[in-house]
Write an enzyme that holds these catalytic residues in place. Sequence first.
Site, PDB file in Angstrom:
ATOM      1  N   HIS A 173      -4.039   3.078  -3.318  1.00  0.00           N
ATOM      2  CA  HIS A 173      -4.225   2.503  -1.984  1.00  0.00           C
ATOM      3  C   HIS A 173      -3.517   1.170  -1.825  1.00  0.00           C
ATOM      4  CE1 HIS A 173      -6.140   1.037   1.688  1.00  0.00           C
ATOM      5  NE2 HIS A 173      -6.393  -0.075   1.020  1.00  0.00           N
ATOM      6  N   GLU A 190     -18.934  -3.656  23.627  1.00  0.00           N
ATOM      7  CA  GLU A 190     -18.099  -4.842  23.776  1.00  0.00           C
ATOM      8  C   GLU A 190     -16.875  -4.769  22.867  1.00  0.00           C
ATOM      9  OE1 GLU A 190     -21.300  -4.933  22.830  1.00  0.00           O
ATOM     10  OE2 GLU A 190     -22.333  -5.593  24.642  1.00  0.00           O
ATOM     11  N   HIS A 202     -30.095 -14.284  23.296  1.00  0.00           N
ATOM     12  CA  HIS A 202     -29.094 -14.127  24.352  1.00  0.00           C
ATOM     13  C   HIS A 202     -28.423 -15.447  24.734  1.00  0.00           C
ATOM     14  CE1 HIS A 202     -30.763 -10.182  24.567  1.00  0.00           C
ATOM     15  NE2 HIS A 202     -30.101  -9.837  25.644  1.00  0.00           N
ATOM     16  N   ARG A 246     -24.954 -18.396  34.687  1.00  0.00           N
ATOM     17  CA  ARG A 246     -25.866 -17.484  35.372  1.00  0.00           C
ATOM     18  C   ARG A 246     -26.497 -18.175  36.568  1.00  0.00           C
ATOM     19  NH1 ARG A 246     -31.801 -16.351  34.837  1.00  0.00           N
ATOM     20  NH2 ARG A 246     -32.065 -14.265  35.694  1.00  0.00           N
ATOM     21  N   GLY A 276     -11.290   4.488   7.114  1.00  0.00           N
ATOM     22  CA  GLY A 276     -11.806   3.165   7.477  1.00  0.00           C
ATOM     23  C   GLY A 276     -11.867   2.989   8.986  1.00  0.00           C
ATOM     24  N   GLY A 318      -4.193  -3.472  11.353  1.00  0.00           N
ATOM     25  CA  GLY A 318      -4.581  -3.906  10.015  1.00  0.00           C
ATOM     26  C   GLY A 318      -6.096  -4.038   9.958  1.00  0.00           C
ATOM     27  N   HIS A 329       0.840  -1.194   0.000  1.00  0.00           N
ATOM     28  CA  HIS A 329       0.000   0.000   0.000  1.00  0.00           C
ATOM     29  C   HIS A 329       0.880   1.250   0.000  1.00  0.00           C
ATOM     30  CE1 HIS A 329      -2.355  -3.299   1.726  1.00  0.00           C
ATOM     31  NE2 HIS A 329      -3.433  -2.681   1.309  1.00  0.00           N
ATOM     32  N   ASN A 374      -7.910  11.578   3.387  1.00  0.00           N
ATOM     33  CA  ASN A 374      -7.532  11.667   1.969  1.00  0.00           C
ATOM     34  C   ASN A 374      -8.714  11.526   1.012  1.00  0.00           C
ATOM     35  OD1 ASN A 374      -8.008   8.885   1.739  1.00  0.00           O
ATOM     36  ND2 ASN A 374      -5.883   8.379   2.222  1.00  0.00           N
TER      37      ASN A 374
END
Lengths: 673, 673
Positions: free
Chosen positions: A266, A416, A478, A525, A162, A120, A32, A191
Amino acid sequence: MPPDPTRDLETLAVNTIKMLAVDAVEQAKSGHPGMPMGAADYAFELWLRHLRFDPKAPDWPDRDRFVLSAGHGSMLLYALLHLSGYDLSLEDLKAFRQWDSRTPGHPEHGCAPGVETTTGPLGQGVGNAVGMAIAARLAAERFNTPAHRIVGHRVWAIVSDGDLMEGVGSEAASIAGHLRLGNLAYIYDDNRITIEGSTDLAFSEDVGRRFEAYGFFVQRIDGHDHTQIRTALAAAAAEETRPSLVIARTHIGQGSPNRHDSAKAHGEPLGPAEAAATKAALGWPAQPAFLVPDEVRSLFAVRAAEGRRAHDEWRGRFEAWSAADPERRAAWDRYHERAVPADLFQKLLAAVGGEEKPAATRVSSGLVLQKAAELVPSLCGGSADLEPSTKTAIKGSPSIAPGAFAGRNFHFGVREHGMGAVLNGLALAGGPIPYGATFLIFSDYMRPPIRLAAMTGLQVIYVFTHDSVFLGEDGPTHQPIEQVMSLRLVPNLVVIRPADARETAAAWTVALQRRGGPTALVLSRQDLPPLKRPDGFRPETMLRGGYILSEAGPGRRAPVILIATGSEVAPAVEAQGILAGQGVGSRVVSMPSLELFMQQPEADRRAVVPPDAPTVVIEAGRTHGWERVAGIDALMIGLDRFGASAPYKVLAEKFGFTGPQIADRVRRWLGDS
Amino acid sequence: MPPDPTRDLETLAVNTIKMLAVDAVEQAKSGHPGMPMGAADYAFELWLRHLRFDPKAPDWPDRDRFVLSAGHGSMLLYALLHLSGYDLSLEDLKAFRQWDSRTPGHPEHGCAPGVETTTGPLGQGVGNAVGMAIAARLAAERFNTPAHRIVGHRVWAIVSDGDLMEGVGSEAASIAGHLRLGNLAYIYDDNRITIEGSTDLAFSEDVGRRFEAYGFFVQRIDGHDHTQIRTALAAAAAEETRPSLVIARTHIGQGSPNRHDSAKAHGEPLGPAEAAATKAALGWPAQPAFLVPDEVRSLFAVRAAEGRRAHDEWRGRFEAWSAADPERRAAWDRYHERAVPADLFQKLLAAVGGEEKPAATRVSSGLVLQKAAELVPSLCGGSADLEPSTKTAIKGSPSIAPGAFAGRNFHFGVREHGMGAVLNGLALAGGPIPYGATFLIFSDYMRPPIRLAAMTGLQVIYVFTHDSVFLGEDGPTHQPIEQVMSLRLVPNLVVIRPADARETAAAWTVALQRRGGPTALVLSRQDLPPLKRPDGFRPETMLRGGYILSEAGPGRRAPVILIATGSEVAPAVEAQGILAGQGVGSRVVSMPSLELFMQQPEADRRAVVPPDAPTVVIEAGRTHGWERVAGIDALMIGLDRFGASAPYKVLAEKFGFTGPQIADRVRRWLGDS
């Protein structure tokens, strides 16, 4: 008119960075080039005027951290490391993207000194930088004294569009703004080009305004104008109460006559012709490749010497501080060594030793955590807004909050993914052993940072509660099904699903002792009964991943092996009793960690699970993968469907996980086989 | 002074909603009463004055969509559905959170009419709503005519702080703002309470400002003031060029004397005493539970009748439009049926039939896609900013862009998670068969919506390219190892990793024909040679998931079975040839889909992989899990470590995946065994 390289040493230096990137990508025939070319101006200013580092001491605790979140621009980092005098040679640069080189396609922590994190996957570096900046605040709060300021470093990161489109970047930035991390600055390489073309295709939001909403100090500059860059970086460095975002409008592929501002710059080499054209346009010699003019070397050497002096000066302060306060110095050492006492396991076991009542392993984990926190000062962490459920607060310690970093309890919010990336940053910074908690199902929201922790070998602890359908009424959205097995597939991640309080103490022991990678604790739980272990049982056995919990009594035939994990161990024991009453001998093997068990010597494994014995696996989730331990002919009592919303005892009955149901299935299966 | 319920019918209706939620949670002894109580005011206004629906025709294509992204407030939705006259009885409400009920803990699409999507994992509904709003724009653009407007519905969603903290919500909102979805409105239930306590703990950003940055029309109101609510909802409905965010400041547990504004109101029942106190405070009869006053029933019945009339009126327009333009009507039917021609497979095969040169399966997929798009008008999709790499553009069709919805090509930006949630919304809306593309490694960024697509049974297609370490120089951060196997663990997801162009056509065929769940296509970056198949080979065989690609020639012993997938099939064939030259007979089984293969009758499976034959599995990833097909004694040639940055041919050699290396390992293994 091309600039005259002899006239302007800084232009020469910037062009050196650009051309090292171009040449390395050409040599690798992949990579790149565009980002390093567009970023060279401000990166040069950052490294030459702001970033505080000593290239000969890349582990200096109070160095500034530099994070290249836009990891595809790795040659920018490698060029800067090389020029700055880190142990990274031109030969290393020439081996860019080759087998066993120190310059892989994306920066990998550990591949070369000065690579502070592995980047990355976009957005991760945004979160890593937040973790590092928090770690600096934690250390400053713990170790600075009115007389001595030994922690004062900053975190600088380069981020791309990104990084800022990814949700993890948004989550992390919101945390940074909330905590008012004035020691953190992002330079946004604006850019306006993405892989598919202009950012107009998909990214028209007002990024600056968004970051102002998070509480950032936002500046907008021409990313190629060195005066503007200097002013902005100085202002960012001076800002103490808000994190900074410097939006640097740049041009990808800057310097290339035909790839300037082009999406093609890129992710592919310029090609020999365009590389030559670029050199010509910049007044750069066509040959040799990988040219570093002597005056550029000298310029960077001056900066390295400044860094060395700053480090020496710091060392003086550090020694004075150590002498003035040896106790605090000892605490510093323990913290940075992530020291764990030799008798950790015994002490954690003792913390739950008196528990003879049924308890959810999440609750046992909460008990263990209190003792662990007392014994291991590095331990700190929190939950993604589920602490009352995950039981992960360190009692008596305050919350981490804006301007308040003395405590050890984080509030990550319902983020999270950001939590995972921040945990990695905390671990990379040196000092913390960070943990993060949520429901197991939401591990799906944070798989990328879990994987990066495993790849980077970071000691991060995940506390994943509500580990099966037996969380009950919250229902299938869940209820984990495939999560436990799919986490087991991540290389270098150890997954442990303890069956009672003692196994929970063992699980935390493994996690705290395991320095080379992350550990996921998978907790119930619902209440689980304390398991009865044979007389003379050695607790260390529990650290092996799988062990004989209850041996078969005498029976008419070879005993059947019942392998179970977590909440399924107790019904397996119940089934053993029922089967015994019917003349069927069985052995219950508790196997909290398939990975740890598979690391045992084969003979030991065979002693626990004999290859020829009829074997049953009982785990309330996908059993696909248990064949490796139990064989292809094993009876699998698991769940290959999504769950359901109902009280957990109803679910146990409906899904066939009660002791009598297990005994019945085993008996019928033995009869059939 | 408590309000007088007889005085104010609307207060009575609002209190009915609240009390149904309270009573249902009390009865279930679990659930989330606080959110429905806090949201009842604006939800009532939305359903009674704005939401356009016909409770007797929940599939009316032009109905407004209502998304409860804060799925834990499910009783709000169930109460509204019941009161509005949907087929959901009081008995159903009384079975809240019980086995096999139509009122599970979180709303599940399909459990009751009017539940437009499955929510609970936070942030997903934000993205689903974006997908639904885009789908409305797509349909309007395709089917409305100057004379007839048959598509004009809006999407309304209720979101919580958790939805807005989650990165997926940020990504989706940025997409919505970019596309200027004026037909989308979120009501943000800003109750300032999270599970851990006040939002001040972790969420201090200026949400309104952030959404303005995305391009939203933002309004801030008192969420309990009906006048403000009405004005704001009307303004949101009138806004055509920007999506709306109505920030409704509410109080969780509103009406409860002691749980008002309390984190405890979020996720646990009020308890009998507080439930009674709440009823008393609201002037509500203590008994019976689940009370619906007649006048409230009448009020909702009036609204239902309005909806019925609107639907009738629409039907009239629809018939007039159908009569005026039968061709467009036929296109409507095809689109909404997601029709696929009977000879799809033959035509897709023909599209790659002439390809006898090596080709990456991502390139073959691009070819197949062109034909598929021609045959299946419902097909539309895009990439998370990787289209030049994923080859997923439909040629000749314009991009979806602000104000431009005639095309079929999406630009999701670097937002995999948002993409996944939007794809689900598109599929739920009816019409589109949506696909989304990214590199396989980034499937980790979007596991939650993949899982929800599988749970909800949505026809969504994932195009995951760069499927192994053989993507080469980008290195381990980009190289999938555990991804293929861990996706296979998701129930009702079919994963297909084709080995050449023809298998790629078969994979697309499966994906397009598979209406009841998502399909993931796992494709190579690098060229793969076209495979030679035996004379008389029936292409349909490829749809079975695994088949004999190349039978063993005569040999000295029973043939060894070489099972391979994707890019490992060609080297397996090469190994077969080498082994044959050494007198070792082997059969090559190509197994693009383990799941599809496991669905075949056992006899058929045994005919392909005989249980007693020595078996080898070759897949460049975690092989843990292949035992189920190949047995515990199989030789596994895979990767249990992270990858490395190097050219892919070097990696093949270093990791032992060349034909000669495979042959060598097989021979040695056979010798040892």
